[in-house]
Design an enzyme around this catalytic site. Structure first.
Site, PDB file in Angstrom:
ATOM      1  N   LYS A 246       0.847  -1.210   0.000  1.00  0.00           N
ATOM      2  CA  LYS A 246       0.000   0.000   0.000  1.00  0.00           C
ATOM      3  C   LYS A 246       0.874   1.249   0.000  1.00  0.00           C
ATOM      4  O   LYS A 246       0.637   2.186  -0.753  1.00  0.00           O
ATOM      5  CB  LYS A 246      -0.879  -0.038   1.253  1.00  0.00           C
ATOM      6  CG  LYS A 246      -1.425   1.299   1.713  1.00  0.00           C
ATOM      7  CD  LYS A 246      -2.121   1.137   3.047  1.00  0.00           C
ATOM      8  CE  LYS A 246      -2.431   2.442   3.733  1.00  0.00           C
ATOM      9  NZ  LYS A 246      -1.275   3.163   4.256  1.00  0.00           N
ATOM     10  N   ASN A 247       1.897   1.246   0.866  1.00  0.00           N
ATOM     11  CA  ASN A 247       2.681   2.472   1.031  1.00  0.00           C
ATOM     12  C   ASN A 247       3.642   2.733  -0.125  1.00  0.00           C
ATOM     13  O   ASN A 247       4.309   3.765  -0.154  1.00  0.00           O
ATOM     14  CB  ASN A 247       3.442   2.451   2.368  1.00  0.00           C
ATOM     15  CG  ASN A 247       2.490   2.652   3.538  1.00  0.00           C
ATOM     16  OD1 ASN A 247       1.294   2.931   3.338  1.00  0.00           O
ATOM     17  ND2 ASN A 247       3.003   2.510   4.748  1.00  0.00           N
TER      18      ASN A 247
ATOM     19  N   CYS B 259      -5.834   8.453   8.842  1.00  0.00           N
ATOM     20  CA  CYS B 259      -6.007   7.808  10.153  1.00  0.00           C
ATOM     21  C   CYS B 259      -5.758   8.799  11.275  1.00  0.00           C
ATOM     22  O   CYS B 259      -4.792   9.561  11.230  1.00  0.00           O
ATOM     23  CB  CYS B 259      -5.014   6.651  10.293  1.00  0.00           C
ATOM     24  SG  CYS B 259      -5.613   5.098   9.661  1.00  0.00           S
TER      25      CYS B 259
ATOM     26  N   ARG C 163      -0.221  14.793  12.956  1.00  0.00           N
ATOM     27  CA  ARG C 163       0.130  14.637  11.544  1.00  0.00           C
ATOM     28  C   ARG C 163       0.113  15.940  10.741  1.00  0.00           C
ATOM     29  O   ARG C 163      -0.617  16.078   9.763  1.00  0.00           O
ATOM     30  CB  ARG C 163      -0.762  13.575  10.879  1.00  0.00           C
ATOM     31  CG  ARG C 163      -0.744  12.272  11.623  1.00  0.00           C
ATOM     32  CD  ARG C 163      -1.420  11.187  10.855  1.00  0.00           C
ATOM     33  NE  ARG C 163      -0.520  10.521   9.916  1.00  0.00           N
ATOM     34  CZ  ARG C 163      -0.886   9.512   9.138  1.00  0.00           C
ATOM     35  NH1 ARG C 163      -2.111   9.060   9.167  1.00  0.00           N
ATOM     36  NH2 ARG C 163      -0.028   8.952   8.319  1.00  0.00           N
TER      37      ARG C 163
ATOM     38  N   ASP D 279       3.648   0.859  12.170  1.00  0.00           N
ATOM     39  CA  ASP D 279       2.483   0.218  11.554  1.00  0.00           C
ATOM     40  C   ASP D 279       2.281  -1.224  12.022  1.00  0.00           C
ATOM     41  O   ASP D 279       1.282  -1.852  11.671  1.00  0.00           O
ATOM     42  CB  ASP D 279       2.595   0.246  10.020  1.00  0.00           C
ATOM     43  CG  ASP D 279       2.318   1.628   9.449  1.00  0.00           C
ATOM     44  OD1 ASP D 279       1.909   2.516  10.214  1.00  0.00           O
ATOM     45  OD2 ASP D 279       2.517   1.817   8.231  1.00  0.00           O
TER      46      ASP D 279
ATOM     47  N   ARG E 255      -9.300  -0.059   3.951  1.00  0.00           N
ATOM     48  CA  ARG E 255      -8.459   0.992   3.354  1.00  0.00           C
ATOM     49  C   ARG E 255      -7.069   0.451   3.026  1.00  0.00           C
ATOM     50  O   ARG E 255      -6.397   0.966   2.128  1.00  0.00           O
ATOM     51  CB  ARG E 255      -8.290   2.162   4.332  1.00  0.00           C
ATOM     52  CG  ARG E 255      -9.471   3.098   4.412  1.00  0.00           C
ATOM     53  CD  ARG E 255      -9.114   4.303   5.263  1.00  0.00           C
ATOM     54  NE  ARG E 255      -7.707   4.600   5.046  1.00  0.00           N
ATOM     55  CZ  ARG E 255      -6.848   4.950   5.985  1.00  0.00           C
ATOM     56  NH1 ARG E 255      -7.222   5.084   7.221  1.00  0.00           N
ATOM     57  NH2 ARG E 255      -5.596   5.178   5.686  1.00  0.00           N
TER      58      ARG E 255
HETATM   59  C1  UD1 Z   1       3.927   6.941   6.339  1.00  0.00           C
HETATM   60  C2  UD1 Z   1       3.104   5.709   6.072  1.00  0.00           C
HETATM   61  C3  UD1 Z   1       2.416   5.258   7.348  1.00  0.00           C
HETATM   62  C4  UD1 Z   1       3.442   5.066   8.464  1.00  0.00           C
HETATM   63  C5  UD1 Z   1       4.330   6.292   8.611  1.00  0.00           C
HETATM   64  C6  UD1 Z   1       5.488   6.077   9.577  1.00  0.00           C
HETATM   65  C7  UD1 Z   1       2.476   5.966   3.744  1.00  0.00           C
HETATM   66  C8  UD1 Z   1       1.390   6.204   2.760  1.00  0.00           C
HETATM   67  N1  UD1 Z   1       2.123   6.007   5.060  1.00  0.00           N
HETATM   68  O1  UD1 Z   1       3.027   7.962   6.782  1.00  0.00           O
HETATM   69  O2  UD1 Z   1       1.760   4.022   7.083  1.00  0.00           O
HETATM   70  O3  UD1 Z   1       2.772   4.862   9.686  1.00  0.00           O
HETATM   71  O4  UD1 Z   1       4.895   6.646   7.335  1.00  0.00           O
HETATM   72  O5  UD1 Z   1       6.251   4.999   9.195  1.00  0.00           O
HETATM   73  O6  UD1 Z   1       3.608   5.702   3.397  1.00  0.00           O
HETATM   74  N2  UD1 Z   1       5.437  14.747  10.751  1.00  0.00           N
HETATM   75  C9  UD1 Z   1       5.484  16.087  11.055  1.00  0.00           C
HETATM   76  N3  UD1 Z   1       5.446  16.988  10.006  1.00  0.00           N
HETATM   77  C10 UD1 Z   1       5.357  16.579   8.702  1.00  0.00           C
HETATM   78  C11 UD1 Z   1       5.323  15.197   8.418  1.00  0.00           C
HETATM   79  C12 UD1 Z   1       5.356  14.292   9.462  1.00  0.00           C
HETATM   80  O7  UD1 Z   1       5.551  16.474  12.211  1.00  0.00           O
HETATM   81  O8  UD1 Z   1       5.326  17.457   7.813  1.00  0.00           O
HETATM   82  C13 UD1 Z   1       5.448  13.756  11.859  1.00  0.00           C
HETATM   83  C14 UD1 Z   1       4.119  12.973  11.947  1.00  0.00           C
HETATM   84  O9  UD1 Z   1       3.136  13.673  12.660  1.00  0.00           O
HETATM   85  C15 UD1 Z   1       4.564  11.699  12.628  1.00  0.00           C
HETATM   86  C16 UD1 Z   1       6.006  11.510  12.106  1.00  0.00           C
HETATM   87  O10 UD1 Z   1       6.417  12.765  11.599  1.00  0.00           O
HETATM   88  O11 UD1 Z   1       4.591  11.890  14.016  1.00  0.00           O
HETATM   89  C17 UD1 Z   1       6.117  10.457  11.022  1.00  0.00           C
HETATM   90  O12 UD1 Z   1       5.313  10.814   9.927  1.00  0.00           O
HETATM   91  P1  UD1 Z   1       5.642  10.418   8.433  1.00  0.00           P
HETATM   92  O13 UD1 Z   1       6.918   9.640   8.381  1.00  0.00           O
HETATM   93  O14 UD1 Z   1       5.535  11.636   7.589  1.00  0.00           O
HETATM   94  O15 UD1 Z   1       4.447   9.453   8.089  1.00  0.00           O
HETATM   95  P2  UD1 Z   1       3.503   9.471   6.812  1.00  0.00           P
HETATM   96  O16 UD1 Z   1       4.304   9.743   5.600  1.00  0.00           O
HETATM   97  O17 UD1 Z   1       2.302  10.274   7.079  1.00  0.00           O
END
Ligand code: UD1
Length: 416
Positions: free
Chosen positions: A11-12, A105, A110, A302, A394
């Site tokens: 998925k990711n 989610c 986030r 995850d 999802r």
């Molecule tokens: C991706 C994965 C998700 C997984 C996560 C962490 C996909 C589609 N989803 O989500 O399944 O749980 O990586 O391995 O690939 N953060 C900030 N600011 C930002 C971006 C992130 O503070 O601009 C924080 C988030 O709130 C969170 C942490 O960084 O606490 C990790 O987030 P991130 O690695 O960005 O996860 P996703 O890309 O949303």
């Protein structure tokens, strides 16, 4: 549970790769693409921007030749966080993108500040007005250092950098295998991207004509998505929770080293060969001690909910420390309804294992938490009703069918 399971495409990987298909006009055949809710939403986004998409089995064909839209509606953005990838891919294709703050989610705040700051540093004009974010311009190249290795920001910036005239170096990147997979897709499209899967990614933009078929020139691609390590780990947790034994195909150990290490500490016997892993549950699961989630190659956040379910059955005390998201313990309350003894103390969940779970009516509040409740239901005495399973759909293709194939007693019911 016993049997054999072929792990599906990730998925990711599928989500950023489908968004990246926008960067290059052409017909993209994405094989091993999971048929899951989030991918269907991504299809809707691509169509709303002018693409044609269709599934044949697990091959998603996206024709992005005539895409002209640059605005992703607020409604669709509220349905899935990965819609944020359209910022990068639309900038690469058209030099402009209007998006809205994404949903997804509810497992933490986030924010998308790392995405937005990175785009600004790369020379794009980014304007936020309420929930709306407008970006425009071309990447000027240079060096961007992420304050935290965000998976999504790494992928978004990789795509946005494709429009640059110069070289862009992104440092402190996330190293998840799905990022290397996105790079694989972009390279298949003819783009010049290296370092994906390490903490330093270099993108050479296409404006200078550094490659023959990349950039805005049309061309067709065929790509196979990497295996879903989280899907594999979820099914493995179900096998261990039910005292079973199973063989998983299409999954390599290097995708899951930390998870397999924890399963071994819990007493599982694991054998692997090429892209096959066999897992055998012990007579009685043991506590793995302390497990801390962290970015790849650490223990994946995850897999944290699924592990929490497993630890309720393991003798002794387990501490799971969630270091990636702030509020990713929503499944705790539901597991408690089934008789689990779990205390939450800030980032730590302390699980007193060994008590048998009993069936109950529970609700999924997010994707992985929902999967954890299904695993709990399979291992519990009596019947468990898991509600709000749209969260599970999802991210897992035919989860109930996959579990049933391996002996899980589970059925999908539609409620009013
Ligand atoms: C991706 C994965 C998700 C997984 C996560 C962490 C996909 C589609 N989803 O989500 O399944 O749980 O990586 O391995 O690939 N953060 C900030 N600011 C930002 C971006 C992130 O503070 O601009 C924080 C988030 O709130 C969170 C942490 O960084 O606490 C990790 O987030 P991130 O690695 O960005 O996860 P996703 O890309 O949303």
């Amino acid at each position: 549970m016993r049997g054999e399971y072929r792990v599906k495409g990730a998925k990711n990987s599928a989500l950023p790769i489908l968004a990246a298909a926008v960067s290059k006009p052409g017909i993209h055949e994405i094989h091993d693409c999971p048929r899951i809710g989030d991918v269907f939403v991504m299809e809707e986004i691509l169509r709303s921007l002018g693409a044609d998409t269709c599934f044949e089995g697990n091959c998603l064909r996206a024709d992005t030749r005539n895409m002209e839209g640059t605005v992703v509606s607020r409604e669709i953005m509220s349905r899935m966080r990965s819609s944020v990838f359209l910022m990068g891919s639309l900038l690469a294709r058209h030099g402009e993108a209007t998006v809205h703050r994404p949903g997804g989610c509810r497992i933490g705040r986030r924010p998308i500040d790392i995405h937005i700051d990175g785009l600004s540093q790369m020379g794009f004009c980014v304007e936020s007005r309420g929930e709306e974010i407008r970006c425009s311009g071309r990447c000027r190249g240079g060096r961007v250092r992420l304050p935290y290795p965000s998976v999504g920001a790494t992928e978004n910036l990789m795509m946005a950098a494709l429009s640059g005239e110069n070289e862009t170096v992104i440092e402190n990147c996330a190293c998840e295998p799905e990022i290397a997979d996105l790079q694989g897709f972009l390279r298949t499209c003819g783009f010049d991207v290296t370092g994906g899967g390490t903490s330093r990614i270099v993108v050479r933009g296409f404006s200078k004509g550094t490659h023959a078929s990349g950039g805005a020139a049309a061309g067709d691609t065929m790509y196979f998505i990497v295996e879903d390590r989280i899907e594999a780990a979820t099914y493995m947790a179900a096998v261990l929770a039910t005292g079973g034994r199973a063989v998983f195909r299409n999954i390599r150990t290097e995708m899951l080293e930390e998870v397999l290490g924890v399963f071994k500490r819990m007493g599982a016997a694991i054998r692997s060969f090429d892209d096959t892993i066999e897992i055998i549950a012990p007579e009685k699961l043991k506590s793995p001690g302390i497990v801390v989630t962290s970015p790849f190659p650490g223990f994946p956040t995850d897999c944290q909910p699924q592990l929490m379910t497993l630890c309720t059955a393991a003798g002794g005390l387990t501490t799971i420390r969630e270091e990636v998201f702030e509020s990713r313990f929503t499944h705790k309350k539901e597991l408690a309804k089934m008789g689990a003894n779990i205390d939450i103390c800030g980032k730590n969940a302390i699980i007193k294992g060994g008590l048998p779970l009993k069936g109950a009516e529970v609700s999924a509040a997010d994707l992985r938490g929902g999967a954890a409740l299904v695993i709990a239901g399979l291992s519990a005495g009596g019947e468990t009703d898991v509600r709000d399973i749209y969260h599970i759909d999802r991210g897992y293709e035919n989860f109930d069918e996959g579990l049933r194939q391996m002996g899980g007693i589970i059925e999908r019911r539609t409620c009013d």
